[in-house]
Design an enzyme around this catalytic site. Structure first.
Site, PDB file in Angstrom:
ATOM      1  N   GLN A   1     -39.087  -6.611   6.874  1.00 23.62           N
ATOM      2  CA  GLN A   1     -39.193  -5.739   5.694  1.00 23.62           C
ATOM      3  C   GLN A   1     -40.555  -5.913   4.996  1.00 23.62           C
ATOM      4  OE1 GLN A   1     -36.157  -4.583   2.267  1.00 23.62           O
ATOM      5  NE2 GLN A   1     -36.372  -6.797   2.401  1.00 23.62           N
ATOM      6  N   LEU A   2     -40.911  -7.161   4.683  1.00 28.39           N
ATOM      7  CA  LEU A   2     -42.180  -7.403   3.987  1.00 28.39           C
ATOM      8  C   LEU A   2     -43.367  -7.175   4.924  1.00 28.39           C
ATOM      9  CD1 LEU A   2     -43.908  -8.409   1.618  1.00 28.39           C
ATOM     10  CD2 LEU A   2     -43.486 -10.752   2.401  1.00 28.39           C
TER      11      LEU A   2
ATOM     12  N   ASP B   1     -44.357 -16.390  17.945  1.00 28.78           N
ATOM     13  CA  ASP B   1     -43.199 -17.126  17.427  1.00 28.78           C
ATOM     14  C   ASP B   1     -43.754 -18.300  16.618  1.00 28.78           C
ATOM     15  OD1 ASP B   1     -41.151 -18.932  17.043  1.00 28.78           O
ATOM     16  OD2 ASP B   1     -40.306 -18.698  19.052  1.00 28.78           O
TER      17      ASP B   1
ATOM     18  N   ALA C   1     -39.220 -15.095   8.779  1.00 30.33           N
ATOM     19  CA  ALA C   1     -38.129 -15.953   8.296  1.00 30.33           C
ATOM     20  C   ALA C   1     -36.817 -15.552   8.949  1.00 30.33           C
ATOM     21  CB  ALA C   1     -37.980 -15.847   6.772  1.00 30.33           C
TER      22      ALA C   1
ATOM     23  N   THR D   1     -33.391 -14.612   7.687  1.00 32.12           N
ATOM     24  CA  THR D   1     -32.959 -14.195   6.348  1.00 32.12           C
ATOM     25  C   THR D   1     -31.464 -13.851   6.251  1.00 32.12           C
ATOM     26  OG1 THR D   1     -33.636 -11.944   6.858  1.00 32.12           O
ATOM     27  CG2 THR D   1     -35.234 -13.319   5.672  1.00 32.12           C
TER      28      THR D   1
ATOM     29  N   ASP E   1     -35.604 -17.214  -4.548  1.00 34.88           N
ATOM     30  CA  ASP E   1     -34.820 -17.704  -5.701  1.00 34.88           C
ATOM     31  C   ASP E   1     -33.670 -18.605  -5.238  1.00 34.88           C
ATOM     32  OD1 ASP E   1     -33.677 -15.444  -4.447  1.00 34.88           O
ATOM     33  OD2 ASP E   1     -32.566 -14.852  -6.227  1.00 34.88           O
TER      34      ASP E   1
ATOM     35  N   TYR F   1     -29.683 -21.488   4.070  1.00 32.95           N
ATOM     36  CA  TYR F   1     -30.915 -20.692   3.996  1.00 32.95           C
ATOM     37  C   TYR F   1     -31.821 -21.247   2.882  1.00 32.95           C
ATOM     38  CZ  TYR F   1     -33.845 -16.810   2.341  1.00 32.95           C
ATOM     39  OH  TYR F   1     -34.906 -16.050   1.888  1.00 32.95           O
TER      40      TYR F   1
ATOM     41  N   LYS G   1     -35.594 -23.130   3.151  1.00 33.69           N
ATOM     42  CA  LYS G   1     -36.788 -22.617   2.466  1.00 33.69           C
ATOM     43  C   LYS G   1     -37.347 -23.679   1.501  1.00 33.69           C
ATOM     44  CE  LYS G   1     -38.005 -18.734   2.654  1.00 33.69           C
ATOM     45  NZ  LYS G   1     -38.932 -17.999   3.567  1.00 33.69           N
TER      46      LYS G   1
HETATM   47  N1  LIG Z   1     -35.043 -10.054   1.824  1.00 31.16           N
HETATM   48  C1  LIG Z   1     -34.927 -10.622   0.630  1.00 31.16           C
HETATM   49  O1  LIG Z   1     -34.113 -10.191  -0.231  1.00 31.16           O
HETATM   50  C2  LIG Z   1     -35.768 -11.787   0.271  1.00 31.16           C
HETATM   51  C3  LIG Z   1     -36.651 -12.354   1.155  1.00 31.16           C
HETATM   52  N2  LIG Z   1     -37.389 -13.454   0.789  1.00 31.16           N
HETATM   53  C4  LIG Z   1     -38.360 -14.009   1.729  1.00 31.16           C
HETATM   54  O2  LIG Z   1     -39.327 -13.002   1.961  1.00 31.16           O
HETATM   55  C5  LIG Z   1     -39.841 -13.132   3.285  1.00 31.16           C
HETATM   56  C6  LIG Z   1     -39.763 -11.794   3.987  1.00 31.16           C
HETATM   57  O3  LIG Z   1     -38.405 -11.402   4.060  1.00 31.16           O
HETATM   58  P1  LIG Z   1     -37.967 -10.007   4.702  1.00 31.16           P
HETATM   59  O4  LIG Z   1     -39.159  -9.272   5.170  1.00 31.16           O
HETATM   60  O5  LIG Z   1     -37.033  -9.386   3.753  1.00 31.16           O
HETATM   61  O6  LIG Z   1     -37.148 -10.540   5.952  1.00 31.16           O
HETATM   62  P2  LIG Z   1     -36.811  -9.792   7.328  1.00 31.16           P
HETATM   63  O7  LIG Z   1     -35.622 -10.475   7.878  1.00 31.16           O
HETATM   64  O8  LIG Z   1     -36.792  -8.327   7.120  1.00 31.16           O
HETATM   65  O9  LIG Z   1     -38.088 -10.114   8.234  1.00 31.16           O
HETATM   66  C7  LIG Z   1     -38.331 -11.365   8.780  1.00 31.16           C
HETATM   67  C8  LIG Z   1     -39.131 -11.184  10.056  1.00 31.16           C
HETATM   68  O10 LIG Z   1     -39.392 -12.483  10.593  1.00 31.16           O
HETATM   69  C9  LIG Z   1     -39.261 -12.396  11.994  1.00 31.16           C
HETATM   70  N3  LIG Z   1     -39.017 -13.715  12.576  1.00 31.16           N
HETATM   71  C10 LIG Z   1     -37.839 -14.392  12.678  1.00 31.16           C
HETATM   72  N4  LIG Z   1     -38.042 -15.548  13.331  1.00 31.16           N
HETATM   73  C11 LIG Z   1     -39.372 -15.609  13.643  1.00 31.16           C
HETATM   74  C12 LIG Z   1     -40.177 -16.545  14.342  1.00 31.16           C
HETATM   75  N5  LIG Z   1     -39.680 -17.684  14.834  1.00 31.16           N
HETATM   76  N6  LIG Z   1     -41.503 -16.270  14.494  1.00 31.16           N
HETATM   77  C13 LIG Z   1     -42.018 -15.129  14.015  1.00 31.16           C
HETATM   78  N7  LIG Z   1     -41.307 -14.192  13.364  1.00 31.16           N
HETATM   79  C14 LIG Z   1     -39.988 -14.437  13.178  1.00 31.16           C
HETATM   80  C15 LIG Z   1     -38.095 -11.449  12.196  1.00 31.16           C
HETATM   81  O11 LIG Z   1     -38.154 -10.967  13.515  1.00 31.16           O
HETATM   82  P3  LIG Z   1     -36.888 -10.213  14.171  1.00 31.16           P
HETATM   83  O12 LIG Z   1     -36.758  -8.944  13.402  1.00 31.16           O
HETATM   84  O13 LIG Z   1     -37.311 -10.017  15.563  1.00 31.16           O
HETATM   85  O14 LIG Z   1     -35.736 -11.124  13.992  1.00 31.16           O
HETATM   86  C16 LIG Z   1     -38.400 -10.382  11.145  1.00 31.16           C
HETATM   87  O15 LIG Z   1     -39.233  -9.392  11.676  1.00 31.16           O
HETATM   88  C17 LIG Z   1     -39.046 -14.267   3.926  1.00 31.16           C
HETATM   89  O16 LIG Z   1     -39.776 -15.455   3.777  1.00 31.16           O
HETATM   90  C18 LIG Z   1     -37.797 -14.357   3.079  1.00 31.16           C
HETATM   91  O17 LIG Z   1     -37.250 -15.668   3.096  1.00 31.16           O
HETATM   92  C19 LIG Z   1     -37.298 -14.006  -0.447  1.00 31.16           C
HETATM   93  C20 LIG Z   1     -36.436 -13.504  -1.362  1.00 31.16           C
HETATM   94  C21 LIG Z   1     -35.633 -12.313  -1.110  1.00 31.16           C
HETATM   95  C1  LIG Z   2     -21.823  -5.548   0.897  1.00 27.07           C
HETATM   96  C2  LIG Z   2     -21.261  -6.213  -0.333  1.00 27.07           C
HETATM   97  C3  LIG Z   2     -21.879  -7.379  -0.835  1.00 27.07           C
HETATM   98  N1  LIG Z   2     -21.355  -7.972  -1.929  1.00 27.07           N
HETATM   99  C4  LIG Z   2     -22.010  -9.189  -2.466  1.00 27.07           C
HETATM  100  C5  LIG Z   2     -22.179 -10.331  -1.488  1.00 27.07           C
HETATM  101  C6  LIG Z   2     -23.292 -11.123  -2.128  1.00 27.07           C
HETATM  102  O1  LIG Z   2     -22.739 -12.002  -3.070  1.00 27.07           O
HETATM  103  C7  LIG Z   2     -24.125 -10.068  -2.827  1.00 27.07           C
HETATM  104  C8  LIG Z   2     -25.455  -9.764  -2.168  1.00 27.07           C
HETATM  105  O2  LIG Z   2     -25.239  -9.500  -0.830  1.00 27.07           O
HETATM  106  P1  LIG Z   2     -26.346  -9.556   0.308  1.00 27.07           P
HETATM  107  O3  LIG Z   2     -25.742 -10.274   1.440  1.00 27.07           O
HETATM  108  O4  LIG Z   2     -26.870  -8.193   0.525  1.00 27.07           O
HETATM  109  O5  LIG Z   2     -27.518 -10.371  -0.335  1.00 27.07           O
HETATM  110  P2  LIG Z   2     -28.146 -11.763   0.109  1.00 27.07           P
HETATM  111  O6  LIG Z   2     -28.340 -11.781   1.560  1.00 27.07           O
HETATM  112  O7  LIG Z   2     -27.431 -12.885  -0.511  1.00 27.07           O
HETATM  113  O8  LIG Z   2     -29.552 -11.591  -0.605  1.00 27.07           O
HETATM  114  C9  LIG Z   2     -30.448 -12.637  -0.568  1.00 27.07           C
HETATM  115  O9  LIG Z   2     -31.236 -12.538   0.614  1.00 27.07           O
HETATM  116  C10 LIG Z   2     -32.095 -13.645   0.791  1.00 27.07           C
HETATM  117  C11 LIG Z   2     -32.901 -13.401   2.059  1.00 27.07           C
HETATM  118  C12 LIG Z   2     -32.866 -14.011  -0.403  1.00 27.07           C
HETATM  119  O10 LIG Z   2     -33.882 -14.698  -0.299  1.00 27.07           O
HETATM  120  C13 LIG Z   2     -32.283 -13.749  -1.765  1.00 27.07           C
HETATM  121  O11 LIG Z   2     -33.292 -13.538  -2.748  1.00 27.07           O
HETATM  122  C14 LIG Z   2     -31.310 -12.599  -1.801  1.00 27.07           C
HETATM  123  O12 LIG Z   2     -31.945 -11.377  -1.887  1.00 27.07           O
HETATM  124  O13 LIG Z   2     -23.318  -8.880  -2.877  1.00 27.07           O
HETATM  125  C15 LIG Z   2     -20.237  -7.465  -2.597  1.00 27.07           C
HETATM  126  O14 LIG Z   2     -19.787  -8.021  -3.612  1.00 27.07           O
HETATM  127  N2  LIG Z   2     -19.645  -6.342  -2.106  1.00 27.07           N
HETATM  128  C16 LIG Z   2     -20.110  -5.698  -0.992  1.00 27.07           C
HETATM  129  O15 LIG Z   2     -19.522  -4.668  -0.565  1.00 27.07           O
END
Ligand SMILES: NC(=O)C1=CN([C@@H]2O[C@H](COP(=O)(O)OP(=O)(O)OC[C@H]3O[C@@H](n4cnc5c(N)ncnc54)[C@H](OP(=O)(O)O)[C@@H]3O)[C@@H](O)[C@H]2O)C=CC1
Ligand SMILES: Cc1cn([C@H]2C[C@H](O)[C@@H](COP(=O)(O)OP(=O)(O)O[C@H]3O[C@@H](C)C(=O)[C@@H](O)[C@H]3O)O2)c(=O)[nH]c1=O
Length: 294
Positions: A11-12, A35, A59, A61, A101, A124, A128
């Site tokens: 995503q990022l 990797d 990551a 995630t 967070d 998770y 981190k």
């Molecule tokens: N999503 C969120 O809500 C939040 C995310 N973060 C942090 O932000 C960052 C970005 O998250 P986001 O983009 O949402 O996560 P995504 O899961 O969307 O993206 C993570 C990417 O990392 C890749 N990856 C996994 N393992 C490896 C590896 N060993 N080497 C290289 N690449 C790898 C995945 O590849 P593949 O798709 O092939 O598995 C994927 O493309 C992460 O550090 C996450 O912890 C922090 C707070 C909230």
């Molecule tokens: C789908 C669904 C989820 N939930 C709840 C489950 C959970 O407590 C909350 C959020 O669900 P998610 O699983 O989407 O979110 P979650 O994967 O916990 O999100 C987290 O991801 C990682 C990568 C981070 O680093 C965090 O900052 C945070 O964004 O919503 C419901 O209550 N009802 C529902 O129908």
């Protein structure tokens, strides 16, 4: 300036490519190409590319699956960043690590400061938090940028999950006793590129949108804004019920309160953050424009 991005298909990683300012040369490497847990491959790539900065957007995630997949979680989220930090140290490169967070336990009731102690309550978050500590030991000039509840108009995230569920169900039950701050991906990419440019900055930063919302509040806002912007039809009626976490059991426990204090980011980068609701409106208007273009 050369900026290497790991995990570039995530995503990022994807959004960093869309939003990259023209004067920065971004080198996106997906997991398939690099990797981060493969030490030899990381050192080879870094030596060849010689970037000025590495943004680690790679990551594991999947918060619930991490409870069972310990090895993969720690290899990706702790060992990978450690290897990147070692390579950065050897080749004198700056590292920007994205963190979460979920390093906090959620027992506070006022925003978490960058000086607050971490105490993760799920695997998770632990993976981190360990990465933050190891990186800071190896590379004191690294930047650790914590964010939360990220969503883009693409990729898997809470907004896209909710929009999918709202188009198929007339009832949703969403937890109301976990509060934090939803963050639009563009808020984060702006902060990332600003940190990249400000080469003297180091240490921990918090970056989210402004305000506080439970997942329930966020779901209600997604529904309302999706209807207002035409992403969900007016006649798509969905009842959203507020429930307690105990009535939505998940493998991973999540912090009850994870609002982050953003004052260091606002001061050092002079960034004007928006409220999470304002960002959601902007994200949906962009999504709508793209839909109309296609
Ligand atoms: N999503 C969120 O809500 C939040 C995310 N973060 C942090 O932000 C960052 C970005 O998250 P986001 O983009 O949402 O996560 P995504 O899961 O969307 O993206 C993570 C990417 O990392 C890749 N990856 C996994 N393992 C490896 C590896 N060993 N080497 C290289 N690449 C790898 C995945 O590849 P593949 O798709 O092939 O598995 C994927 O493309 C992460 O550090 C996450 O912890 C922090 C707070 C909230
Ligand atoms: C789908 C669904 C989820 N939930 C709840 C489950 C959970 O407590 C909350 C959020 O669900 P998610 O699983 O989407 O979110 P979650 O994967 O916990 O999100 C987290 O991801 C990682 C990568 C981070 O680093 C965090 O900052 C945070 O964004 O919503 C419901 O209550 N009802 C529902 O129908």
């Amino acid at each position: 300036m050369k900026v290497l991005v790991t995990g570039s298909n995530g995503q990022l990683g994807r959004e960093l490519q869309f939003d990259c300012p023209k004067d920065l040369k971004l080198i996106p490497l997906s997991r398939q190409v690099l990797d981060i847990s493969d030490k030899a491959a990381v050192f080879r790539a870094v030596k060849k590319i010689q970037p000025n900065v590495i943004i680690n957007a790679a990551a594991y995630t999947s918060v619930d699956n991490a409870e069972d997949e310990h090895e993969l979680t720690f290899t990706t989220n702790t060992r990978g960043p450690e290897i990147l930090a070692l390579a950065c140290k050897q080749f004198d490169i700056r590292l920007l690590q994205i963190s979460t967070d979920y390093v906090f336990d959620g027992n506070k009731s006022s925003p978490y400061l960058i000086s607050d102690s971490v105490n993760p309550i799920n695997i998770y978050g632990l993976s981190k938090a360990k990465a933050e500590k190891i990186i800071q030991k190896i590379l004191p000039n690294a930047v650790i940028l914590r964010t939360a509840s990220l969503y883009a108009n693409h990729s898997k995230n809470f907004v896209n999950t909710m929009l999918g569920m709202m188009s198929k169900n007339d009832q949703l039950s969403i937890v109301v006793d976990q509060v934090g701050t939803p963050t639009w991906i563009e808020t984060l990419t702006k902060a990332v590129f600003s940190l990249v440019r400000n080469e003297s900055l180091q240490g921990i930063y918090h970056c989210t949108d402004l305000g506080v919302a439970s997942w329930y509040d966020f779901a209600v806002a997604i529904y309302d804004e999706a209807q207002l912007s035409g992403l969900l039809p007016d006649n798509e009626k969905v009842a959203i019920n507020a429930i307690a976490s105990k009535d939505y059991p998940t493998p991973a426990q999540r912090p009850a309160y994870s609002v982050l204090d953003k004052s260091r980011l606002q001061t050092d980068l002079n960034i004007n953050l928006k409220s999470w609701r304002e960002s959601l409106k902007l994200a949906f208007s962009k999504r709508r424009e793209r839909l109309l273009d296609t």
